[in-house]
Motif scaffolding. Structure first.
Motif, PDB file in Angstrom:
ATOM      1  N   UNK A   1       2.486  42.381 -18.837  1.00 33.58           N
ATOM      2  CA  UNK A   1       2.721  42.497 -17.929  1.00 33.58           C
ATOM      3  C   UNK A   1       1.944  42.059 -16.616  1.00 33.58           C
ATOM      4  N   UNK A   2       0.734  42.678 -16.784  1.00 34.51           N
ATOM      5  CA  UNK A   2      -0.178  42.421 -15.484  1.00 34.51           C
ATOM      6  C   UNK A   2      -0.281  40.713 -15.199  1.00 34.51           C
ATOM      7  N   UNK A   3      -0.080  39.843 -16.256  1.00 30.58           N
ATOM      8  CA  UNK A   3      -0.302  38.375 -16.157  1.00 30.58           C
ATOM      9  C   UNK A   3       1.040  37.604 -15.917  1.00 30.58           C
ATOM     10  N   UNK A   4       2.221  38.501 -15.486  1.00 30.48           N
ATOM     11  CA  UNK A   4       3.415  37.635 -15.371  1.00 30.48           C
ATOM     12  C   UNK A   4       3.200  36.747 -14.233  1.00 30.48           C
ATOM     13  N   UNK A   5       2.800  37.531 -13.216  1.00 32.07           N
ATOM     14  CA  UNK A   5       2.915  36.698 -11.794  1.00 32.07           C
ATOM     15  C   UNK A   5       1.887  35.606 -11.848  1.00 32.07           C
ATOM     16  N   UNK A   6       0.891  35.733 -12.475  1.00 30.03           N
ATOM     17  CA  UNK A   6      -0.066  34.701 -13.021  1.00 30.03           C
ATOM     18  C   UNK A   6       0.386  33.536 -13.369  1.00 30.03           C
ATOM     19  N   UNK A   7       1.267  33.548 -14.577  1.00 25.64           N
ATOM     20  CA  UNK A   7       1.849  32.599 -15.130  1.00 25.64           C
ATOM     21  C   UNK A   7       3.027  31.975 -14.361  1.00 25.64           C
ATOM     22  N   UNK A   8       3.859  32.711 -13.618  1.00 23.01           N
ATOM     23  CA  UNK A   8       4.912  32.150 -12.526  1.00 23.01           C
ATOM     24  C   UNK A   8       4.368  31.308 -11.489  1.00 23.01           C
ATOM     25  N   UNK A   9       3.314  32.064 -11.036  1.00 21.84           N
ATOM     26  CA  UNK A   9       2.550  31.111 -10.101  1.00 21.84           C
ATOM     27  C   UNK A   9       2.084  29.774 -10.452  1.00 21.84           C
ATOM     28  N   UNK A  10       1.263  29.897 -11.488  1.00 18.53           N
ATOM     29  CA  UNK A  10       0.688  28.853 -11.935  1.00 18.53           C
ATOM     30  C   UNK A  10       1.706  27.664 -12.526  1.00 18.53           C
ATOM     31  N   UNK A  11       2.707  27.996 -13.121  1.00 18.85           N
ATOM     32  CA  UNK A  11       3.858  27.302 -13.729  1.00 18.85           C
ATOM     33  C   UNK A  11       4.316  26.449 -12.077  1.00 18.85           C
ATOM     34  N   UNK A  12       4.574  27.529 -11.098  1.00 22.22           N
ATOM     35  CA  UNK A  12       5.156  26.701  -9.792  1.00 22.22           C
ATOM     36  C   UNK A  12       4.111  25.645  -9.410  1.00 22.22           C
ATOM     37  N   UNK A  13       3.009  26.034  -9.290  1.00 21.81           N
ATOM     38  CA  UNK A  13       2.024  25.173  -8.558  1.00 21.81           C
ATOM     39  C   UNK A  13       1.641  23.825  -9.494  1.00 21.81           C
TER      40      UNK A  13
END
Length: 98
Positions: A12-24
């Motif tokens: 859970x604590x890395x969901x935002x990391x994955x989403x942002x990296x995918x977008x970028x």
């Protein structure tokens, strides 16, 4: 058309990391031969994520893999603490609503 599905569990604590990296990284600098890619999260198991990618052809995917461009999504999972697996599929039939 050729499809790859990269799957991995991300805490859970890395969901935002994955989403942002995918977008970028994926949406701004997609590998050659990539037609479409989608990041999805399982509703049954929210820690399970998939990157579903549609390639022009198996050869286009192989070229991206040979040039280390296809490993971009693998690195996204690894950077988010996941260990992904990739499945490869030949498209047998397809429907697109236009």
């Amino acid at each position: 058309m050729y499809v790859t599905i990269l799957s991995g569990h991300v805490s859970h604590e890395n969901w935002t990391t994955l989403q942002k990296a995918y977008q970028e990284k994926v949406t701004r600098h997609p590998p050659r031969g990539l037609v479409e890619s989608t990041l999805v999260q399982s509703e049954d198991d929210p820690t399970l994520w998939h990157i579903i990618s549609f390639w022009q052809s198996k050869e286009a995917f192989q070229q991206a893999e040979d040039e280390d461009e296809a490993s971009l999504c693998v690195r996204l999972f690894c950077d988010a603490g996941g260990v992904p697996t990739r499945r490869r599929y030949a498209v047998a039939a397809r429907y697109v609503r236009v």
